[in-house]
Enzyme design. Structure first.
Site, PDB file in Angstrom:
ATOM      1  N   GLY A  57      -4.231  -8.841   2.548  1.00  0.00           N
ATOM      2  CA  GLY A  57      -4.491 -10.282   2.450  1.00  0.00           C
ATOM      3  C   GLY A  57      -5.772 -10.652   3.173  1.00  0.00           C
ATOM      4  O   GLY A  57      -6.597 -11.427   2.676  1.00  0.00           O
ATOM      5  N   LYS A 108      -1.676  -7.477 -11.784  1.00  0.00           N
ATOM      6  CA  LYS A 108      -1.461  -6.065 -11.471  1.00  0.00           C
ATOM      7  C   LYS A 108      -0.164  -5.906 -10.703  1.00  0.00           C
ATOM      8  O   LYS A 108      -0.019  -6.419  -9.591  1.00  0.00           O
ATOM      9  CB  LYS A 108      -2.596  -5.495 -10.623  1.00  0.00           C
ATOM     10  N   CYS A 120       9.851  -9.795   2.535  1.00  0.00           N
ATOM     11  CA  CYS A 120       8.858 -10.318   3.471  1.00  0.00           C
ATOM     12  C   CYS A 120       9.475 -11.335   4.423  1.00  0.00           C
ATOM     13  O   CYS A 120       9.060 -11.444   5.566  1.00  0.00           O
ATOM     14  CB  CYS A 120       7.687 -10.919   2.713  1.00  0.00           C
ATOM     15  N   GLU A 142       6.077  -5.768  11.548  1.00  0.00           N
ATOM     16  CA  GLU A 142       7.001  -5.749  10.413  1.00  0.00           C
ATOM     17  C   GLU A 142       7.406  -4.292  10.134  1.00  0.00           C
ATOM     18  O   GLU A 142       6.551  -3.412  10.030  1.00  0.00           O
ATOM     19  CB  GLU A 142       6.242  -6.320   9.211  1.00  0.00           C
ATOM     20  N   GLU A 172       0.558 -14.604   0.138  1.00  0.00           N
ATOM     21  CA  GLU A 172       1.940 -14.546   0.639  1.00  0.00           C
ATOM     22  C   GLU A 172       2.070 -13.208   1.327  1.00  0.00           C
ATOM     23  O   GLU A 172       2.095 -12.167   0.654  1.00  0.00           O
ATOM     24  CB  GLU A 172       2.940 -14.600  -0.523  1.00  0.00           C
ATOM     25  N   GLY A 211       1.712  -9.412  -0.546  1.00  0.00           N
ATOM     26  CA  GLY A 211       1.717  -8.043  -0.029  1.00  0.00           C
ATOM     27  C   GLY A 211       1.443  -8.045   1.456  1.00  0.00           C
ATOM     28  O   GLY A 211       1.813  -8.988   2.163  1.00  0.00           O
ATOM     29  N   SER A 212       0.776  -7.009   1.904  1.00  0.00           N
ATOM     30  CA  SER A 212       0.612  -6.831   3.351  1.00  0.00           C
ATOM     31  C   SER A 212      -0.469  -7.767   3.905  1.00  0.00           C
ATOM     32  O   SER A 212      -1.404  -8.152   3.202  1.00  0.00           O
ATOM     33  CB  SER A 212       0.225  -5.386   3.644  1.00  0.00           C
ATOM     34  N   THR A 213      -0.343  -8.084   5.169  1.00  0.00           N
ATOM     35  CA  THR A 213      -1.318  -8.948   5.839  1.00  0.00           C
ATOM     36  C   THR A 213      -2.688  -8.257   5.868  1.00  0.00           C
ATOM     37  O   THR A 213      -3.727  -8.912   5.733  1.00  0.00           O
ATOM     38  CB  THR A 213      -0.822  -9.306   7.249  1.00  0.00           C
TER      39      THR A 213
HETATM   40  P1  NAD Z   1       0.026  -3.671  -0.089  1.00  0.00           P
HETATM   41  O1  NAD Z   1      -0.455  -4.949   0.430  1.00  0.00           O
HETATM   42  O2  NAD Z   1      -0.772  -2.461   0.206  1.00  0.00           O
HETATM   43  O3  NAD Z   1       0.214  -3.762  -1.668  1.00  0.00           O
HETATM   44  C1  NAD Z   1       0.571  -4.921  -2.371  1.00  0.00           C
HETATM   45  C2  NAD Z   1      -0.206  -4.954  -3.670  1.00  0.00           C
HETATM   46  O4  NAD Z   1      -1.607  -5.020  -3.373  1.00  0.00           O
HETATM   47  C3  NAD Z   1      -0.042  -3.722  -4.521  1.00  0.00           C
HETATM   48  O5  NAD Z   1      -0.068  -4.099  -5.866  1.00  0.00           O
HETATM   49  C4  NAD Z   1      -1.267  -2.903  -4.185  1.00  0.00           C
HETATM   50  O6  NAD Z   1      -1.634  -2.011  -5.201  1.00  0.00           O
HETATM   51  C5  NAD Z   1      -2.299  -3.962  -4.024  1.00  0.00           C
HETATM   52  N1  NAD Z   1      -3.432  -3.601  -3.181  1.00  0.00           N
HETATM   53  C6  NAD Z   1      -3.505  -2.647  -2.221  1.00  0.00           C
HETATM   54  N2  NAD Z   1      -4.729  -2.625  -1.680  1.00  0.00           N
HETATM   55  C7  NAD Z   1      -5.436  -3.605  -2.287  1.00  0.00           C
HETATM   56  C8  NAD Z   1      -6.758  -4.090  -2.138  1.00  0.00           C
HETATM   57  N3  NAD Z   1      -7.581  -3.593  -1.236  1.00  0.00           N
HETATM   58  N4  NAD Z   1      -7.144  -5.116  -2.907  1.00  0.00           N
HETATM   59  C9  NAD Z   1      -6.317  -5.688  -3.795  1.00  0.00           C
HETATM   60  N5  NAD Z   1      -5.062  -5.244  -3.991  1.00  0.00           N
HETATM   61  C10 NAD Z   1      -4.618  -4.228  -3.235  1.00  0.00           C
HETATM   62  O7  NAD Z   1       1.457  -3.470   0.395  1.00  0.00           O
HETATM   63  P2  NAD Z   1       2.313  -2.142   0.208  1.00  0.00           P
HETATM   64  O8  NAD Z   1       1.514  -0.886   0.359  1.00  0.00           O
HETATM   65  O9  NAD Z   1       3.015  -2.301  -1.039  1.00  0.00           O
HETATM   66  O10 NAD Z   1       3.219  -2.249   1.471  1.00  0.00           O
HETATM   67  C11 NAD Z   1       2.677  -2.128   2.769  1.00  0.00           C
HETATM   68  C12 NAD Z   1       3.253  -3.192   3.658  1.00  0.00           C
HETATM   69  O11 NAD Z   1       3.032  -4.488   3.091  1.00  0.00           O
HETATM   70  C13 NAD Z   1       4.742  -3.146   3.791  1.00  0.00           C
HETATM   71  O12 NAD Z   1       5.181  -2.226   4.701  1.00  0.00           O
HETATM   72  C14 NAD Z   1       5.023  -4.545   4.209  1.00  0.00           C
HETATM   73  O13 NAD Z   1       4.792  -4.717   5.575  1.00  0.00           O
HETATM   74  C15 NAD Z   1       4.072  -5.355   3.445  1.00  0.00           C
HETATM   75  N6  NAD Z   1       4.626  -5.946   2.230  1.00  0.00           N
HETATM   76  C16 NAD Z   1       4.843  -7.274   2.208  1.00  0.00           C
HETATM   77  C17 NAD Z   1       5.359  -7.862   1.082  1.00  0.00           C
HETATM   78  C18 NAD Z   1       5.588  -9.325   0.984  1.00  0.00           C
HETATM   79  O14 NAD Z   1       6.241  -9.765   0.055  1.00  0.00           O
HETATM   80  N7  NAD Z   1       5.080 -10.140   1.867  1.00  0.00           N
HETATM   81  C19 NAD Z   1       5.678  -7.093  -0.009  1.00  0.00           C
HETATM   82  C20 NAD Z   1       5.433  -5.735   0.024  1.00  0.00           C
HETATM   83  C21 NAD Z   1       4.880  -5.194   1.150  1.00  0.00           C
END
Ligand code: NAD
Length: 790
Positions: A248, A191, A299, A396, A265, A243-245
């Site tokens: 995660g 996704k 990140c 962050e 990650e 994505g976000s902590t």
């Molecule tokens: P996010 O973690 O919300 O989203 C990342 C991915 O996870 C997206 O595809 C999203 O649709 C999906 N997602 C969201 N909620 C989910 C859930 N409950 N279960 C499974 N998948 C889910 O991150 P974001 O909204 O894109 O950004 C928010 C914050 O995350 C940013 O401000 C930043 O701090 C961090 N971020 C980190 C990275 C990284 O590479 N480490 C990348 C993008 C964002």
């Protein structure tokens, strides 16, 4: 403006990249997309959402919000394809991966333009970094597919991988996820992030063009809940997330106890450390790359500048000067430095955080005048005078915002660098190689860049320590995230082992209570209570203390105190001590055999075999202590990239009931051989073989606190370990419920876990119970990038 006019004013002209090809591709799909399932696109769904160009707010495409039925269909397609895909063999899969790599290169410009349109990143970056690196990832992993049978012997594919990626490097993250998964024989359901799905859909087209077998790659679009559905699906055996902590952590909790393999990650707050002898011009350009690459939405962005006090003022002046020359503009303009923030939601979040920083007393610098009038733009921003505890030094921001702090000594720099719950990356700038290489191992982060920053390559692992997540992507280290040991499928459920009860009159003649062992000293249980341990016939052998939280906390404290010294001890030193332990155990072999017989009722032959195997295991890990080397990765850098194996830190280890001596030794020995310190909870039913070991440790020069033993109720004690913020990793051998409990509790600080899901390891079979798999779980890989030359 004409060229001659531009020459007169010396203003930059624009150098726009054409979006025509990308628009034509969108037109071919009527700018409306279904999902890519089983080798073809589904009809666009009823529930749809828009993908927008952040440079002008215009809608580029209408995308389908996947339903749970869609996710199910995608997982089923992947599951159906997986056996055949694995059976193709490494060489067969390699052909497909090469074909994908070549087609990415062939369509590189289209990918780059589409990425910049959808995400807002400068075309210079999507063209020169994101897309070439993605192609490189497929090439590199085509090679791993080719070599899998030989290089990954004893491992097999996991099955269907569910992969969820963010919006900051949409296509590169896809490549990081899909290439290793396919190479190792898995199939995927991926996704993309809701803001940036288009290059993933273009990749779906490429899969068709390449003739990839149906169902090997499936792409479903949608928001967070679609990600959660993928992770939850019973037939998804591996979840890989970037994505976000926050999310995660959710995923760690959601998958706890399911046996799904998980890599995370997550975020970072990476330090960029400038010592007073650094090449200042290079360091300034390094910062531009560290925090303004991709508008700081990286990140591993170097978002915390740490400057040595003696040069701080001069350095900040130079930085402000350089900031005045940065150009923010249309992402498709080849001559701009920064493009757009991905979405107004993120823009608002950045604005709020910066306002908070100013409220907390930071001194802000930025040039606002240079921003285009429309579009989601945010100016490069510097905040000076931030204190280590301030929100902006800890949280962050994920935008083009740099916070700066000063330090005086290298020790203070390291302390500030590590003052973070994250540990993704760090940059170190100094012309003094001793200083650089002295500091690198002290920083708790998965990637260290010496006099460089934001270097990535498929041959080098990338991933975090601490709350930046676990697992690696890239390099040999990343392959293990997509395989499982072949022996796992033959494991049976562990039979419950209950302590023997004391029969009436069985307590005669007993005069001792086995103590716990904390910080190199025998310790009485805080509870003041103990429990009897009896022979199978019900005769009392000894009492053992019933440990509680307080005992665990004391043991963690002792393990933490011993941690620095033991981690730094040379492999040779650790080997000597492990040999010595093995020798001393051999000298007392009779006692240990008797103890096993009495406690468990096994025959003399079995007891002798277990003691012999335990001795041998100490010798094995003594042998490994100075041989589980790192690597120098072959990355395209003029320099070396050293993958160093570092201890995880303080580890909690809950030992199995089967083979009470050998199980304990099989887990504790590799952990300490790799430089970890351990709080071990021995077999609850048969703890005496472990408590007997303290005498062996004491006579073998093992420093106090390296191994601590707390007896008592296994799951209760392990829960305290899994909850403890000072514990970096937990290994658990017990029940399925206990395994779930450990994984769930570990979500709080994202500690590394390795649990048995209630399955029994045959501790006498070295193929299951010793070797590199244990060493790998006992270590983190840190990649240190060291460029050299003029
Ligand atoms: P996010 O973690 O919300 O989203 C990342 C991915 O996870 C997206 O595809 C999203 O649709 C999906 N997602 C969201 N909620 C989910 C859930 N409950 N279960 C499974 N998948 C889910 O991150 P974001 O909204 O894109 O950004 C928010 C914050 O995350 C940013 O401000 C930043 O701090 C961090 N971020 C980190 C990275 C990284 O590479 N480490 C990348 C993008 C964002």
């Amino acid at each position: 403006m004409t060229v001659s006019e531009i020459f007169k004013t010396m203003e930059y002209g624009t150098a726009p990249e054409s979006a025509a090809e990308a628009k034509a591709w969108l037109d071919r799909h009527d700018s409306t997309f279904g999902l890519f399932i089983g080798g073809g696109f589904t009809k666009p769904g009823e529930d749809r959402f828009d993908s927008m160009n952040p440079a002008n707010g215009e809608t580029i495409a209408s995308l389908t919000e996947a339903t749970s039925k869609d996710v199910d269909a995608a997982v089923k397609a992947a599951a159906k394809a997986q056996k055949h895909w694995a059976a193709l063999g490494g060489a067969g899969r390699a052909r497909h991966l090469y074909a994908l790599a070549r087609l990415i290169q062939k369509h590189a410009r289209l990918f780059a333009v589409l990425e910049s349109l959808d995400n807002g990143k400068p075309i210079r970056e999507s063209r020169d970094a994101d897309i070439p690196l993605a192609a490189r990832h497929f090439y590199h992993h085509a090679g791993w597919a080719q070599l899998m049978e030989r290089e990954m012997a004893g491992y097999e594919p996991i099955g269907v991988a569910g992969q969820v990626i963010p919006w900051n490097f949409p296509f590169l993250m896809l490549a990081w996820k899909i290439a290793p998964a396919l190479a190792m024989g898995n199939t995927v359901v991926l996704k993309p992030a809701e803001y940036t799905s288009l290059t993933a859909l273009l990749f779906a087209d490429i899969c068709i063009e390449a003739g990839l077998p149906e169902g090997v790659v499936n792409i479903v679009t949608g928001h967070g809940p679609v990600g959660a559905m993928i992770a939850e699906h019973a037939d998804v055996a591996k979840v890989a997330f970037t994505g976000s902590t926050r999310v995660g952590r959710n995923l760690r909790e959601q998958t706890a106890g399911t046996g799904k393999k998980l890599t995370l990650e997550l975020g970072g707050k990476s330090p960029f450390i400038v010592f007073d002898d650094a090449d200042i011009d290079s360091a300034i350009e390094g910062i531009v790359d560290a925090i303004w690459f991709n508008q700081g939405q990286v990140c591993c962005a170097g978002s915390r500048l740490l400057v040595q006090e003696s040069i701080a003022e001069r350095f900040h002046d130079r930085l402000r000067q350089r900031m005045r020359t940065l150009r923010v503009g249309d992402p498709l303009d080849k001559s701009i430095d920064l493009g757009c923030i991905v979405d107004p939601v993120q823009h608002q979040r950045i604005s709020e955080m910066v306002a908070l920083g100013v409220d907390e007393g930071a001194d802000m610098f930025r040039e606002e005048t240079s921003l285009p009038e429309n579009g989601c733009y945010y100016p490069p921003t510097l905040l000076i005078g931030v204190e280590a505890g301030d929100t902006l030094a800890q949280e962050e921001i994920f935008g083009p915002v740099l916070v700066s702090m000063n330090f005086r000594t290298p020790a203070e720099a390291v302390q500030l660098a590590n003052n973070s719950r994250y540990g993704l990356a760090a940059s170190v700038w100094t012309e003094n190689i001793n200083l650089a290489l002295g500091v690198a191992p002290q920083i708790k982060a998965g990637v260290i860049w010496i006099n460089c920053t934001n270097q990535f390559d498929a041959a080098a692992g990338f991933g975090g320590y601490r709350e930046s997540g676990f697992g690696r992507e890239g390099g040999r280290e990343g392959l293990y995230e997509y395989v499982k040991p072949s022996y796992l499928k033959s494991l049976k459920d562990a039979a419950p082992v209950t302590p023997h009860s004391l029969t009436e009159g069985g307590g005669e003649g007993i005069d001792r209570t086995a103590k716990m062992y904390i910080g190199g000293k025998q310790a009485r249980p805080d509870s003041g209570y103990s429990q009897p341990i009896a022979t199978p016939k019900g005769k009392l052998i000894s009492h053992v203390g019933i440990g509680n939280r307080k005992d665990i906390r004391n043991a963690v404290e002792a393990a933490t105190a011993a941690s620095g010294g033991w981690a730094k001890a040379s492999g040779h030193n650790k080997a000597q001590i492990l040999y010595y332990i093995g020798e001393n155990l051999a000298a007392r072999r009779g006692e240990f055999e008797t103890r096993l017989r009495e406690m468990t009722g096994v025959s003399s032959k079995v007891a002798a075999g277990e003691v012999e195997a335990a001795i041998n295991r100490f010798f094995t890990y003594a042998a490994w202590a100075d041989k589980y080397d790192g690597q120098v990765h072959s990355v395209p850098l003029r320099g070396v990239t050293v993958a160093m194996k570092e201890p995880v830190g303080v580890m909690g280890i809950a030992c199995p009931d089967e083979a009470p001596l050998l199980g304990f030794v099989s887990l504790v020995a590799p952990a300490i051989a790799m430089g970890n310190t351990v709080v071990a909870v021995p077999s609850q039913a048969h703890p005496l073989s472990a408590t007997d070991l303290y005498q062996v440790f004491d006579t073998s020069d093992l420093p106090g606190g390296v191994v601590n033993i707390v007896t008592g109720p296994r799951d209760e004690l392990t829960k305290t370990l899994a909850d403890h913020y000072g514990v970096d990793g937990v290994w658990y051998h017990g029940t399925q419920d206990g395994s779930a409990m450990v994984e769930r509790a570990a979500a709080a600080n994202l500690k590394r876990t390795w649990v048995n899901y209630g399955k029994a390891i045959d501790w006498t079979d070295p193929a299951q119970s010793e070797g590199e798999e244990y060493l790998r779980h006992a270590t983190e890989v840190k990649n240190v990038w060291i460029p050299y030359g003029e």
